[in-house]
Write a protein that holds these residues in place. Structure first.
Motif, PDB file in Angstrom:
ATOM      1  N   SER A   1     -16.101 -46.747 -64.458  1.00 42.84           N
ATOM      2  CA  SER A   1     -15.856 -47.934 -64.787  1.00 42.84           C
ATOM      3  C   SER A   1     -17.117 -46.869 -65.967  1.00 42.84           C
ATOM      4  O   SER A   1     -17.837 -47.265 -65.999  1.00 42.84           O
ATOM      5  CB  SER A   1     -15.624 -49.193 -64.287  1.00 42.84           C
ATOM      6  OG  SER A   1     -17.373 -49.333 -64.457  1.00 42.84           O
ATOM      7  N   THR A   2     -16.961 -47.834 -66.855  1.00 45.34           N
ATOM      8  CA  THR A   2     -17.004 -48.378 -68.549  1.00 45.34           C
ATOM      9  C   THR A   2     -18.541 -48.635 -68.425  1.00 45.34           C
ATOM     10  O   THR A   2     -18.473 -49.798 -67.445  1.00 45.34           O
ATOM     11  CB  THR A   2     -16.829 -49.010 -69.740  1.00 45.34           C
ATOM     12  OG1 THR A   2     -15.120 -48.446 -69.562  1.00 45.34           O
ATOM     13  CG2 THR A   2     -16.477 -48.449 -71.104  1.00 45.34           C
TER      14      THR A   2
ATOM     15  N   GLU B   1     -12.632 -44.951 -62.916  1.00 39.77           N
ATOM     16  CA  GLU B   1     -13.092 -46.448 -62.606  1.00 39.77           C
ATOM     17  C   GLU B   1     -13.456 -47.117 -61.876  1.00 39.77           C
ATOM     18  O   GLU B   1     -13.370 -48.462 -62.098  1.00 39.77           O
ATOM     19  CB  GLU B   1     -11.735 -47.250 -64.287  1.00 39.77           C
ATOM     20  CG  GLU B   1     -11.832 -46.405 -64.941  1.00 39.77           C
ATOM     21  CD  GLU B   1     -11.953 -46.695 -66.391  1.00 39.77           C
ATOM     22  OE1 GLU B   1     -11.929 -47.945 -67.112  1.00 39.77           O
ATOM     23  OE2 GLU B   1     -11.152 -46.145 -67.366  1.00 39.77           O
ATOM     24  N   GLU B   2     -13.332 -47.027 -60.769  1.00 39.72           N
ATOM     25  CA  GLU B   2     -13.051 -47.454 -59.815  1.00 39.72           C
ATOM     26  C   GLU B   2     -14.637 -48.056 -59.420  1.00 39.72           C
ATOM     27  O   GLU B   2     -15.278 -49.424 -58.308  1.00 39.72           O
ATOM     28  CB  GLU B   2     -12.857 -46.642 -58.072  1.00 39.72           C
ATOM     29  CG  GLU B   2     -12.812 -48.094 -56.659  1.00 39.72           C
ATOM     30  CD  GLU B   2     -12.055 -47.302 -55.617  1.00 39.72           C
ATOM     31  OE1 GLU B   2     -11.111 -45.355 -56.084  1.00 39.72           O
ATOM     32  OE2 GLU B   2     -11.315 -47.805 -55.042  1.00 39.72           O
TER      33      GLU B   2
ATOM     34  N   ASN C   1     -19.400 -41.848 -71.332  1.00 39.41           N
ATOM     35  CA  ASN C   1     -18.696 -41.061 -71.319  1.00 39.41           C
ATOM     36  C   ASN C   1     -18.566 -39.725 -71.789  1.00 39.41           C
ATOM     37  O   ASN C   1     -17.687 -38.837 -71.813  1.00 39.41           O
ATOM     38  CB  ASN C   1     -17.098 -42.022 -71.762  1.00 39.41           C
ATOM     39  CG  ASN C   1     -16.433 -42.893 -71.163  1.00 39.41           C
ATOM     40  OD1 ASN C   1     -17.146 -43.030 -69.530  1.00 39.41           O
ATOM     41  ND2 ASN C   1     -16.154 -43.799 -71.277  1.00 39.41           N
TER      42      ASN C   1
ATOM     43  N   PRO D   1     -17.488 -56.497 -58.115  1.00 35.09           N
ATOM     44  CA  PRO D   1     -17.696 -55.232 -59.008  1.00 35.09           C
ATOM     45  C   PRO D   1     -18.194 -54.846 -57.469  1.00 35.09           C
ATOM     46  O   PRO D   1     -18.543 -55.089 -56.498  1.00 35.09           O
ATOM     47  CB  PRO D   1     -19.048 -54.911 -59.585  1.00 35.09           C
ATOM     48  CG  PRO D   1     -18.910 -56.699 -59.914  1.00 35.09           C
ATOM     49  CD  PRO D   1     -18.031 -57.346 -58.509  1.00 35.09           C
TER      50      PRO D   1
ATOM     51  N   THR E   1     -20.977 -48.434 -66.381  1.00 37.03           N
ATOM     52  CA  THR E   1     -21.618 -47.656 -65.007  1.00 37.03           C
ATOM     53  C   THR E   1     -23.222 -47.790 -65.401  1.00 37.03           C
ATOM     54  O   THR E   1     -23.524 -47.057 -66.358  1.00 37.03           O
ATOM     55  CB  THR E   1     -20.940 -46.475 -64.330  1.00 37.03           C
ATOM     56  OG1 THR E   1     -19.613 -47.393 -64.071  1.00 37.03           O
ATOM     57  CG2 THR E   1     -21.629 -46.509 -62.980  1.00 37.03           C
TER      58      THR E   1
ATOM     59  N   ASP F   1     -18.628 -49.282 -59.801  1.00 35.24           N
ATOM     60  CA  ASP F   1     -19.030 -50.048 -60.897  1.00 35.24           C
ATOM     61  C   ASP F   1     -20.155 -49.947 -61.560  1.00 35.24           C
ATOM     62  O   ASP F   1     -20.934 -50.506 -62.704  1.00 35.24           O
ATOM     63  CB  ASP F   1     -18.758 -51.444 -60.633  1.00 35.24           C
ATOM     64  CG  ASP F   1     -17.503 -52.180 -61.500  1.00 35.24           C
ATOM     65  OD1 ASP F   1     -16.517 -51.897 -62.035  1.00 35.24           O
ATOM     66  OD2 ASP F   1     -16.960 -52.316 -60.239  1.00 35.24           O
TER      67      ASP F   1
END
Ligand SMILES: C[S@@+](CC[C@H](N)C(=O)[O-])C[C@H]1O[C@@H](n2cnc3c(N)ncnc32)[C@H](O)[C@@H]1O
Length: 226
Positions: free
Chosen positions: A150-151, A113-114, A222, A46, A153, A116
């Protein structure tokens, strides 16, 4: 500029883990964008980013604690960042990098999404009303973070500044973000927690003045903040 500052700038340029991409390179496309894990860290761990890292104590402190994660400190002030970059170099840390860039340009160095996890440590409070957009927890910055997050975060904030802390709690509430934890006094919590045990340069200064240190964490989900 002092001789010491010039020496620090020169040494930064020799560190393989210190990046200061100029406008031209960003325009062409920063080569590590979307490739930090593969091409720089050579793992799939991560990625944790500290915004406004100053001397980088938090970045290197977390990196020592969590060798199974990658850490990148971001700030504009190269002379300050030299301290963290030098520590990482002397300690042969392989999970740390620093990028000298404006946080506003975060989406130029990371792909969707890079990232975390994000830490914001003792950000400049910009107390004047016309400057609220410059606050690193403003809705405008949330949108920038969303472009690279990312999802699930998590964003962490540590500050001495009660107005800034309350402002951030307001942004979280008004935008339906999920507040996971908050405290107006970190010293009421375990000395072993990340948010208590690692103390930055500015944190030490504020503690000497008797300020209580606040901490919160929330999920950057989101939904749009604007
Ligand atoms: C009060 S200092 C805190 C430094 C460090 N986190 C600490 O706790 O010691 C705020 C830092 O954020 C950086 N900063 C503020 N706004 C920034 C931005 N938009 N982009 C990059 N760095 C920024 C400043 O250069 C400064 O080093």
């Amino acid at each position: 500029m002092t001789k010491k500052k010039l020496q620090h700038f020169a040494e930064n340029a020799t560190f393989p883990h210190f990046f200061q991409p100029g406008f031209e390179l960003l325009k062409k496309g920063f080569p590590l964008k979307g490739k930090w894990k593969n091409d720089f860290f050579h793992n799939n761990h991560p990625l944790v980013v500290e915004l406004g890292c100053g001397k980088g104590e938090f970045t290197t402190g977390l990196a020592t604690r969590y060798p199974e994660k990658n850490f990148i400190g971001i700030d504009l002030k190269g002379a300050r960042m030299w301290r963290g970059a030098k520590t990482a170099h002397e300690s042969r840390m392989t999970n740390v990098a620093f990028v000298r860039i404006q946080v506003e340009l975060i989406a130029d160095i990371f792909a969707p999404e890079e990232v975390d996890e994000i830490w914001i440590t003792f950000p400049d409070p910009f107390p004047e009303k016309p400057k609220t957009k410059k606050r690193l927890t403003s809705p405008q910055f949330m949108e920038r973070y969303r472009q690279v997050a990312s999802t699930n975060t998590i964003i962490h904030l540590k500050t001495d500044n009660t107005s800034f802390f309350d402002y951030t709690l307001g942004v979280i509430q008004e935008n339906g973000l999920s507040l996971l934890f908050h405290t107006y006094d970190v010293d009421q919590h375990s000395e072993n927690s990340d948010f208590v045990s690692i103390k930055t340069f500015y944190e030490e200064k504020f503690r000497q003045k008797g300020e209580k240190i606040k901490y919160l964490k929330f999920l950057l989900n989101n939904t749009s903040c604007e």
